[in-house]
Motif scaffolding. Structure first.
Motif, short mmCIF file in Angstrom:
data_model
loop_
_atom_site.label_atom_id
_atom_site.label_comp_id
_atom_site.label_asym_id
_atom_site.label_seq_id
_atom_site.Cartn_x
_atom_site.Cartn_y
_atom_site.Cartn_z
N ALA A 101 0.93 -1.65 -0.24
CA ALA A 101 0.10 0.04 0.29
C ALA A 101 0.71 1.36 0.44
CB ALA A 101 -0.87 -0.40 1.41
N GLY A 102 0.99 1.29 -1.53
CA GLY A 102 2.48 2.95 -0.99
C GLY A 102 4.07 1.83 -0.72
N ARG A 103 4.59 2.37 -2.19
CA ARG A 103 5.47 1.69 -2.92
C ARG A 103 6.86 2.62 -2.28
NH1 ARG A 103 5.66 -0.04 -9.53
NH2 ARG A 103 3.64 -1.66 -8.87
N LEU A 104 7.97 2.31 -1.79
CA LEU A 104 9.06 2.69 -1.83
C LEU A 104 10.78 2.74 -3.12
CD1 LEU A 104 9.98 2.27 2.06
CD2 LEU A 104 9.29 4.34 1.31
N GLU A 109 14.64 2.89 2.82
CA GLU A 109 14.24 1.61 3.21
C GLU A 109 13.31 2.25 3.93
OE1 GLU A 109 17.27 2.06 6.27
OE2 GLU A 109 19.38 1.38 4.07
N GLY A 110 12.67 1.49 5.14
CA GLY A 110 11.84 1.57 6.36
C GLY A 110 10.60 0.97 5.72
N PHE A 111 9.21 1.51 6.24
CA PHE A 111 8.08 1.18 6.16
C PHE A 111 7.68 0.94 4.88
CE2 PHE A 111 4.21 2.01 9.32
CZ PHE A 111 3.24 0.95 8.57
N HIS A 130 -6.10 12.38 3.20
CA HIS A 130 -4.62 12.68 4.44
C HIS A 130 -4.04 12.04 5.49
CE1 HIS A 130 -5.99 17.06 2.86
NE2 HIS A 130 -7.14 16.85 2.97
N VAL A 131 -3.56 10.96 5.20
CA VAL A 131 -3.24 9.69 6.02
C VAL A 131 -1.50 10.51 5.67
CG1 VAL A 131 -2.47 7.86 6.47
CG2 VAL A 131 -4.53 8.74 4.85
N LYS A 132 -0.52 10.38 7.27
CA LYS A 132 0.88 11.30 6.85
C LYS A 132 1.24 9.88 6.39
CE LYS A 132 -0.10 15.38 9.27
NZ LYS A 132 -1.84 15.20 9.16
N LYS A 133 2.83 10.36 6.11
CA LYS A 133 3.46 9.05 5.53
C LYS A 133 4.92 10.37 6.36
CE LYS A 133 0.06 7.74 2.51
NZ LYS A 133 -0.83 9.05 2.14
N SER A 210 6.72 6.13 9.22
CA SER A 210 5.28 5.90 9.77
C SER A 210 4.15 6.46 8.66
CB SER A 210 5.18 6.73 10.79
OG SER A 210 5.01 8.42 11.08
N ILE A 211 3.26 5.70 8.53
CA ILE A 211 2.26 5.81 7.80
C ILE A 211 0.92 6.18 8.95
CG2 ILE A 211 0.98 4.38 6.41
CD1 ILE A 211 2.96 3.53 5.33
N GLY A 212 0.54 7.23 8.91
CA GLY A 212 -0.86 7.72 8.86
C GLY A 212 -0.30 7.54 10.79
N GLU A 213 -0.93 6.49 11.87
CA GLU A 213 -0.98 6.21 13.10
C GLU A 213 0.63 5.33 13.39
OE1 GLU A 213 -3.85 7.45 15.92
OE2 GLU A 213 -4.72 8.19 14.19
#
Ligand code: URA
Length: 241
Positions: A101-104, A109-111, A130-133, A210-213
């Motif tokens: 759910a969302g590429r890097l 690195e990371g979540f 508006h989900v914060k990354k 982080s993704i959202g909370e």
């Protein structure tokens, strides 16, 4: 009460093909409430009946949500020759149609959140939600106040695409490098690298934290993953609209 065939439950949870399950039933490896399953088509109540394979409980989950600490060198796209995030999963997780759910990028690195819940993935990705990354970033050289402010206030990328406002927290800033957190609410292609490029800075290290909370678990080494815990599931942006 939802009733489904026992072979559908077990294969749907990624434990084997329908053919495998037929064999396992014949050889007595599958039990329902402690009794050997009679046939692959036997119906079970997913909330009440206890299904076990070799004594291990198989619990029905409509969707699966996995937090992975993606290492560099692994890609999110599954149509690439490189090792991808699904390749590094083990066991049943390989067979339940998970996707990121969302590429890097390969060198980020990371979540990465892996799921088979398309609606939730849409909620995470849509800028309208508006989900914060949040990302940890290192750039070459100093980030001047006016450059920071330009990035935070709807910076226009090299192709004319305008970003939404974002938030930067400087951790360390000197003449050689700048370390910072940046929080964005969208996910354009190479977005963070391009935002800094627009003020002539190069991102030399990038990690999503982080993704959202939901915050990347510090205990996950690079390449490790785990299912979200109940607390994290509670704050996932699952909505029915
Ligand atoms: N922005 C980037 O430039 N790369 C990523 O991998 C994620 C965000």
């Amino acid at each position: 009460m939802q009733k489904i065939r026992v072979d559908k439950l077990i294969s749907g949870m990624g434990f084997g093909s329908r053919k495998d399950i037929s064999h396992w039933i014949k050889s007595g490896r599958i039990t329902i409430n402690g009794e050997k399953a009679l046939s692959a088509s036997q119906k079970i109540d997913i909330d009440l009946d206890q299904v076990k394979l070799d004594g291990e409980r198989i619990v029905y989950q409509k969707y699966t949500y996995i937090m992975m600490n993606k290492p560099t060198g692994v890609v999110c796209s599954t149509d690439s020759k490189d090792t991808n995030v699904i390749d590094i999963l083990e066991g049943r997780y390989k067979y339940i149609n998970l996707f990121p759910a969302g590429r890097l990028d390969k060198d980020t690195e990371g979540f990465v959140l892996l799921t088979n819940d398309g609606k939730m993935a849409h909620n995470i990705l849509s800028p309208k939600k508006h989900v914060k990354k949040k990302y940890y970033v290192e750039i070459d050289g100093t980030l001047k106040d006016e450059e920071k402010s330009k990035i935070e206030n709807e910076i226009v990328l090299e192709d004319g695409d305008q970003c939404l406002p974002c938030f930067i927290e400087i951790l360390e800033n000197n003449e050689h490098s700048c370390k910072l957190f940046i929080t964005i609410e969208e996910g354009k292609y190479h977005q963070i690298k391009r935002m800094f490029k627009a003020v002539s800075r190069e991102v030399v290290y990038l990690k999503r934290i982080s993704i959202g909370e939901i915050i990347l678990d510090d205990n996950l080494e690079k390449g490790e993953y785990r299912e979200l815990n109940p607390e994290e599931l509670r704050v996932l942006p699952i909505s029915n609209d």
